[in-house]
Design a protein around this motif. Structure first.
Motif, PDB file in Angstrom:
ATOM      1  N   GLY A 119      36.587   8.058  -4.031  1.00  0.00           N
ATOM      2  CA  GLY A 119      37.544   7.922  -5.104  1.00  0.00           C
ATOM      3  C   GLY A 119      37.896   6.507  -5.487  1.00  0.00           C
ATOM      4  N   LEU A 120      37.934   5.608  -4.533  1.00  0.00           N
ATOM      5  CA  LEU A 120      38.360   4.258  -4.858  1.00  0.00           C
ATOM      6  C   LEU A 120      37.360   3.481  -5.689  1.00  0.00           C
ATOM      7  N   CYS A 172      45.686   8.554  -2.001  1.00  0.00           N
ATOM      8  CA  CYS A 172      45.352   7.455  -1.100  1.00  0.00           C
ATOM      9  C   CYS A 172      44.625   8.001   0.119  1.00  0.00           C
ATOM     10  N   PRO A 173      43.377   7.610   0.337  1.00  0.00           N
ATOM     11  CA  PRO A 173      42.622   8.129   1.484  1.00  0.00           C
ATOM     12  C   PRO A 173      43.231   7.676   2.805  1.00  0.00           C
ATOM     13  N   SER A 231      45.018   0.129  -5.924  1.00  0.00           N
ATOM     14  CA  SER A 231      46.419  -0.248  -6.113  1.00  0.00           C
ATOM     15  C   SER A 231      47.229   0.912  -6.685  1.00  0.00           C
ATOM     16  N   ALA A 232      46.594   1.750  -7.511  1.00  0.00           N
ATOM     17  CA  ALA A 232      47.287   2.912  -8.076  1.00  0.00           C
ATOM     18  C   ALA A 232      47.425   4.034  -7.056  1.00  0.00           C
ATOM     19  N   ALA A 233      46.401   4.210  -6.237  1.00  0.00           N
ATOM     20  CA  ALA A 233      46.401   5.327  -5.285  1.00  0.00           C
ATOM     21  C   ALA A 233      47.269   5.066  -4.070  1.00  0.00           C
ATOM     22  N   VAL A 275      46.335  -2.301   1.675  1.00  0.00           N
ATOM     23  CA  VAL A 275      45.518  -1.955   0.508  1.00  0.00           C
ATOM     24  C   VAL A 275      45.912  -2.817  -0.683  1.00  0.00           C
ATOM     25  N   GLN A 276      47.217  -2.994  -0.900  1.00  0.00           N
ATOM     26  CA  GLN A 276      47.665  -3.854  -1.994  1.00  0.00           C
ATOM     27  C   GLN A 276      47.201  -5.298  -1.779  1.00  0.00           C
TER      28      GLN A 276
END
Length: 295
Positions: free
Chosen positions: A14-15, A35-36, A69-71, A78-79
């Motif tokens: 997905g990312l 978010c995985p 960043s959205a997930a 992650v950010q």
């Protein structure tokens, strides 16, 4: 190593999907991926692929940063990686408007990373050979802000492409979590040492705003303001702009006076005190001799 990274990229899922465009109105397009559980590992794998030269498509790297960043809006690591990736992409686009957009995203995601950091910024990832490694994406992201993002934002401002941080004279609160007061220091240092003199007014506005909102860093910020204006005075003189050179020199001199009235003490104070004394003497001798304001 190469096989491991390629396999990791193939498994990102997905990312790495294309980013939905504004004209896509379906529910699926409007909903970011979940978010995985292994999102940090995925982002680490992407970074390794970039460093190994196996991921060179800047559009794909941008998509990864956007989706991640959205997930994972509350995942500091992650950010942090997203911030790093936006900064990397900004180096590959020639248009100033796009550079500003990417650097803005690098800044915003770093701020999000700082806002959601826990008691430790350490993360454990797995290398392609199966061994564990501790990484610090938060530190990497803020290091990139200091070395590249803030200096580049100052250069863009000098060229007429101004980020909103340079236009806000008053902040309601310090944009950085006080418990991690080293974070604001990255911004102070990024602007103090690398700003072109054409950006000095913008940088001064920003640092003054931080001074009012982040009182725990007043000493460092006042010292940085002195340094910014001292460097601007010298650069303006080199450019043949003596009027601005003297104005910046006077501002630097005034900041040294402000510094002298601040409480002394602390691990950094002595070094800053020496530096500000040197700036004060240099501004008086080199620019303000014979000027009553500089006496």
């Amino acid at each position: 190593m190469r096989i491991g990274i390629i396999a990791a990229l193939a498994a990102l899922g997905g990312l790495v999907q294309p980013v939905a465009h504004a004209d896509e109105t379906t529910a699926d397009a409007a909903t970011p991926p979940a978010c995985p559980d292994d999102a940090v590992q995925q982002m680490f794998n992407v970074q390794m692929a970039v460093l190994a030269g196996q991921l060179t498509d800047v559009q794909q790297l941008f998509n990864i940063a956007e989706n991640a960043s959205a997930a994972c809006p509350e995942n500091s690591a992650v950010q942090s990686y997203a911030s790093l990736f936006y900064g990397m992409v900004s180096k590959s686009v020639p248009e100033a408007e796009n550079q500003l957009m990417l650097l803005s995203k690098a800044y915003d995601t770093a701020i999000a990373a700082e806002a959601h950091i826990g008691s430790s910024s350490a993360e454990t990832v797995t290398l392609p050979d199966g061994t564990a490694q501790t990484v610090y994406p938060y530190g990497q992201a803020f290091g990139a802000l200091k070395r590249e993002v803030f200096p580049d934002l100052a250069k863009l401002a000098a060229a007429g492409h101004v980020h909103p941080i340079f236009e806000t004279e008053t902040l309601e609160a310090c944009p950085y979590v006080t418990a991690y007061n080293s974070s604001v220091q990255f911004e102070i240092d990024g602007f103090a040492w690398t700003s072109p003199y054409e950006a000095a007014d913008f940088v001064t506005t920003r640092l003054e705003a931080l001074k009012g909102a982040c009182p725990h860093k007043t000493t460092n910020i006042v010292a940085a303001l002195g340094r910014v204006n001292e460097r601007a005075a010298r650069s303006a003189r080199e450019a043949g702009d003596e009027v601005r050179a003297r104005a910046y020199a006077q501002a630097a001199f005034d900041y040294t006076d402000e510094f002298s009235k601040l409480p002394s003490g602390g691990s950094e104070w002595e070094g800053l005190h020496i530096a500000m004394g040197s700036i004060r003497a240099d501004m008086k001798v080199d620019f303000l001799s014979g000027d009553p304001a500089g006496e």
